[in-house]
Each structure stands twice: as C-alpha cells, then as structure tokens.
Design a protein around this motif. Sequence first.
Motif, PDB file in Angstrom:
ATOM      1  N   LYS A  16       0.958  -1.308  -0.038  1.00 51.33           N
ATOM      2  CA  LYS A  16       0.037   0.030  -0.034  1.00 51.33           C
ATOM      3  C   LYS A  16       0.995   1.298   0.099  1.00 51.33           C
ATOM      4  N   MET A  17       1.782   1.332   0.888  1.00 51.13           N
ATOM      5  CA  MET A  17       2.820   2.457   0.833  1.00 51.13           C
ATOM      6  C   MET A  17       3.424   2.679  -0.499  1.00 51.13           C
ATOM      7  N   GLN A  18       4.167   1.515  -1.056  1.00 52.43           N
ATOM      8  CA  GLN A  18       4.840   1.578  -2.129  1.00 52.43           C
ATOM      9  C   GLN A  18       4.019   2.095  -3.523  1.00 52.43           C
ATOM     10  N   LYS A  19       2.724   1.785  -3.393  1.00 56.63           N
ATOM     11  CA  LYS A  19       1.706   2.216  -4.426  1.00 56.63           C
ATOM     12  C   LYS A  19       1.419   3.724  -4.223  1.00 56.63           C
ATOM     13  N   ARG A  20       1.372   4.049  -2.844  1.00 57.70           N
ATOM     14  CA  ARG A  20       1.217   5.479  -2.723  1.00 57.70           C
ATOM     15  C   ARG A  20       2.579   6.505  -3.232  1.00 57.70           C
ATOM     16  N   ASN A  21       3.450   5.705  -3.005  1.00 60.60           N
ATOM     17  CA  ASN A  21       4.823   6.435  -3.634  1.00 60.60           C
ATOM     18  C   ASN A  21       4.831   6.327  -5.117  1.00 60.60           C
ATOM     19  N   LEU A  22       4.310   5.194  -5.760  1.00 61.26           N
ATOM     20  CA  LEU A  22       3.989   4.967  -7.152  1.00 61.26           C
ATOM     21  C   LEU A  22       3.329   6.127  -7.773  1.00 61.26           C
ATOM     22  N   ASP A  23       1.993   6.390  -7.110  1.00 60.51           N
ATOM     23  CA  ASP A  23       1.186   7.384  -7.492  1.00 60.51           C
ATOM     24  C   ASP A  23       1.909   8.824  -7.656  1.00 60.51           C
ATOM     25  N   LYS A  24       2.608   9.181  -6.535  1.00 56.38           N
ATOM     26  CA  LYS A  24       3.394  10.518  -6.466  1.00 56.38           C
ATOM     27  C   LYS A  24       4.385  10.423  -7.720  1.00 56.38           C
ATOM     28  N   MET A  25       4.944   9.294  -8.025  1.00 53.81           N
ATOM     29  CA  MET A  25       6.056   9.307  -8.959  1.00 53.81           C
ATOM     30  C   MET A  25       5.445   9.268 -10.573  1.00 53.81           C
ATOM     31  N   LYS A  26       4.232   8.962 -10.612  1.00 55.57           N
ATOM     32  CA  LYS A  26       3.607   9.187 -11.809  1.00 55.57           C
ATOM     33  C   LYS A  26       3.297  10.565 -12.034  1.00 55.57           C
ATOM     34  N   GLN A  27       3.041  11.338 -11.079  1.00 53.28           N
ATOM     35  CA  GLN A  27       2.498  12.912 -11.277  1.00 53.28           C
ATOM     36  C   GLN A  27       3.914  13.395 -11.629  1.00 53.28           C
ATOM     37  N   GLN A  28       5.080  12.882 -10.892  1.00 52.90           N
ATOM     38  CA  GLN A  28       6.349  13.566 -11.065  1.00 52.90           C
ATOM     39  C   GLN A  28       6.699  13.516 -12.878  1.00 52.90           C
ATOM     40  N   TYR A  29       6.279  11.994 -13.118  1.00 55.98           N
ATOM     41  CA  TYR A  29       6.797  11.614 -14.460  1.00 55.98           C
ATOM     42  C   TYR A  29       5.993  12.318 -15.678  1.00 55.98           C
ATOM     43  N   GLU A  30       4.539  12.876 -15.103  1.00 57.31           N
ATOM     44  CA  GLU A  30       3.724  13.493 -16.232  1.00 57.31           C
ATOM     45  C   GLU A  30       4.265  14.912 -16.187  1.00 57.31           C
ATOM     46  N   ARG A  31       4.958  15.356 -15.079  1.00 58.68           N
ATOM     47  CA  ARG A  31       5.534  16.681 -15.271  1.00 58.68           C
ATOM     48  C   ARG A  31       6.902  16.904 -15.710  1.00 58.68           C
ATOM     49  N   GLY A  32       7.399  15.539 -16.113  1.00 59.96           N
ATOM     50  CA  GLY A  32       8.897  15.645 -16.775  1.00 59.96           C
ATOM     51  C   GLY A  32       9.955  15.910 -15.728  1.00 59.96           C
ATOM     52  N   PHE A  33       9.625  15.322 -14.250  1.00 57.02           N
ATOM     53  CA  PHE A  33      10.597  15.246 -13.459  1.00 57.02           C
ATOM     54  C   PHE A  33      11.521  13.997 -13.227  1.00 57.02           C
ATOM     55  N   ILE A  34      10.949  12.929 -13.800  1.00 56.20           N
ATOM     56  CA  ILE A  34      11.491  11.636 -13.595  1.00 56.20           C
ATOM     57  C   ILE A  34      11.367  11.068 -14.988  1.00 56.20           C
ATOM     58  N   SER A  35      12.279  10.031 -15.231  1.00 55.65           N
ATOM     59  CA  SER A  35      12.202   9.284 -16.436  1.00 55.65           C
ATOM     60  C   SER A  35      11.377   8.208 -16.219  1.00 55.65           C
ATOM     61  N   LYS A  36      10.953   7.459 -17.630  1.00 50.68           N
ATOM     62  CA  LYS A  36      10.130   6.455 -17.530  1.00 50.68           C
ATOM     63  C   LYS A  36      10.780   5.226 -17.064  1.00 50.68           C
ATOM     64  N   ILE A  37      12.076   5.408 -16.899  1.00 51.22           N
ATOM     65  CA  ILE A  37      12.853   4.045 -16.601  1.00 51.22           C
ATOM     66  C   ILE A  37      12.754   3.949 -15.095  1.00 51.22           C
ATOM     67  N   VAL A  38      12.949   4.992 -14.251  1.00 50.14           N
ATOM     68  CA  VAL A  38      12.552   5.040 -12.881  1.00 50.14           C
ATOM     69  C   VAL A  38      11.059   4.679 -12.677  1.00 50.14           C
ATOM     70  N   LEU A  39      10.069   5.042 -13.241  1.00 45.38           N
ATOM     71  CA  LEU A  39       8.852   4.666 -12.983  1.00 45.38           C
ATOM     72  C   LEU A  39       8.773   3.055 -13.335  1.00 45.38           C
ATOM     73  N   ASP A  40       9.362   2.617 -14.159  1.00 44.24           N
ATOM     74  CA  ASP A  40       9.254   0.971 -14.607  1.00 44.24           C
ATOM     75  C   ASP A  40       9.969   0.287 -13.578  1.00 44.24           C
ATOM     76  N   GLU A  41      10.960   0.727 -12.987  1.00 43.91           N
ATOM     77  CA  GLU A  41      11.676   0.339 -11.857  1.00 43.91           C
ATOM     78  C   GLU A  41      10.749   0.064 -10.733  1.00 43.91           C
ATOM     79  N   MET A  42      10.119   1.205 -10.331  1.00 39.26           N
ATOM     80  CA  MET A  42       9.306   1.031  -9.193  1.00 39.26           C
ATOM     81  C   MET A  42       8.017  -0.006  -9.358  1.00 39.26           C
ATOM     82  N   GLU A  43       7.347   0.011 -10.749  1.00 38.62           N
ATOM     83  CA  GLU A  43       6.581  -0.680 -10.847  1.00 38.62           C
ATOM     84  C   GLU A  43       6.949  -2.312 -10.694  1.00 38.62           C
TER      85      GLU A  43
END
Length: 387
Positions: A323-350
Amino acid sequence: MKKIISIALIVSMFGILAQANGETGNIITYDKAKEVMLSNNRTLKSLAIEERKMFLNYNSIVQGTKNLKTDGVTFKFGGREFFFEYDDNTKLSLTLAKEYTPAELKYYWNKMIINKTITEKSLYLNMRDLYLGLMKSDKDYKLAQKKYQLAESKHRINKLKFEQGLITRQDLDESEYELLKAEKSVEEAKRNRENTVRSMNSILGADISTEYEEVIFDELKRNITLKPLEYYIEKALAERYEIKSIEEELRLKELKKGIIEKSKLFKKNYNIMEQYEDLELEIETLKVKMEKARFDIENDIKKAYIEIKNDLNTIESTTETIKMQKRNLDKMKQQYERGFISKIVLDEMEIGIEELENMKEYVIYSYNTKIMKLEEAAGLGPAYGKE
C-alpha cells in the motif's frame, strides 16, 4: 549484442502472435492439477487393488466362520444322532477363529482403507508445495523478462549518453554488463521454469513435454479460515489415526483376552497362561504408547498453529508495505507526467511493486497450504509436516 536484441524481439513477437490468434494456451490451476494427479496416480490405484483383495479375504473368513460350531460336532449314524464334544484346546482355537480372527482381519482391512486415504491426502498436500514452485518459477521468468527489457532500455539510453560525451566508457561497460547479467537471468529463469514444469508433469502423470501458458494463483477464492487452537487439538486427539489405531489394537487384545478368560484352560494350561500374560503386557505397552501419541500430537498441532500465525503476520505487514509503495508510485507518476523523472525510474518502481505482490501471493498460498495441512493433522492425518 545481436543475441541480446534477438531475445527481446522473439519475446515481443510471441506476445503479438498469441494475441493476434486469440489463443489462451494451456492453463493450469492447483485444483486442476490435483484432480489429474489423483486420477493418474499408480500408488493409489495399487492401494485400491490391495484394499479390494483384503476385503475379499475378510469377507471369505466371515462367511466361512459364521456357522462354525466351537463346542463340538453333531453327526448321524445308524439313524441316530451323536454329539462329539471337542477338547478344550480345540474349543479355544475355534472360538478364536470365529470371534477374534474376523475382527482382526476387519481391523487390517480398515487400516488399508485409512492408509489409502492418508496417502491420497499426503500426495495432494505435497503437490501444494510443487505447485508453489511452479507458480514461483513462472512469475520469476516473467519478471526476469521485464527486468531484461528495462536493462535494455537503460543501455540504449547510456549508449546515446556516451556518444554525447555525458558518461565515460567505464559507465557504458557497466551498463552493458548489467544487460548481459539480465540476459543470463532470463535464461536461468527459463531453465528453472522448464525443469519445474517437467517435475509437475511427472507427478501429474502427464506427457513430460506438456507446456502451460498460464499458472494461475486462485487462493483468494478459497474459503479457508483459521479456527481456535483448542478446536484443532480436541479434534486431533479424537480423530488422529495414530490414536484410533491404538484404540482398535487395545479392543482386539481385550477381545482375545476375554475369550481366553472364558476358556476352561484359563489358569490351568501353562502355554495359555503365558499367552494371557503376554497380552496383558502388550495392553499396558499400548496404553503407554497411547499417552505418548496424545502428547506428540498436541505438540504437533501447537507448533503448526504458531507457524501459521507467523505467516498471517507476514501477510499483514507485506500488504501494508505494498500500500505504501503504491502511494509512492502514484506520486512518481505525477512527477513523470510533469517531466521530473524518467520512464525508466517509473518502470523500476512498478517492477519492485510487482515483486512485492508476488511475494504476498506466495505467503498467502503458503498460509492456505499450512491451514490445509493443519486441518488434515487434526483429522485422520497425516501429521503436520510429515506428509
């Protein structure tokens, strides 16, 4: 590098072709595997034949002794009827043959039926562990493929960075090493899955080359609940075969003892009294054995219960972590959409979350398996952890 690229291409093409053809492939579930294994198992078939033979033997003895006269024989001669009384040794032997032997054979027949039942339970409880191995090897292989694709994406980006002078040759070599390591992990995971599939097919009695496109986790559908410890202890002490068997042995020896006591040879014949004293000793030995069995069974149940409670705690803690990791993932998705992190970082988290979810499924499966084993250990058997 051509070999590395070809693996990703083959994996991708296989997925596209399967989707285009609308094929679901051969799907396996634990319940399906259990059904196939029980229907094909040679040991169970052999035990069924032996049980039938034992029944026929028992029935033959019952039919042959039900009209047996134990005191003497009546015969006619010259129009007159005569009665010939047996001696005391013969009377005792015939009484044992009529009253004790059928009871003893019935005990062995029932023992064979119970042995078949316990063997069947042992087989499908053991297969729970093998199926977990199959499920784990399947998920590990799929994760290894995803990690390979991620490593490939990273290496592709690092090659561009190197060409632009943003990273050193050592950085690029390290990136290539990670890609090769990911490729090797895919090959190892594939071999492990193939070996586990072959082991499963061997247990099922299926063709050794049978493949499974999907290995299903369906444990959440099971209506399995952990009852209070006292329930399992009370049930085990009343139903476990170790205790039932001793109780039946005691009943048979008391029966034989009673038959001897009614004989005129009782307290008069040395050999008969020797048998009688042996019976008394055997009865006392069985009573001690009974107490030890009760003690061992109670401890067996208590240890199993603690083990299961520990698994329940692991499920709860893993659920909270996910649950905690999924909340972090939701935040990271928002960062990705704003261009703050790469798709690779998001994929690693998933992928990390998928690993946690897989671990939770393994623990749930193990938890259910242990409750199944506990339920059987609180019945006829087998004992927990001795299947």
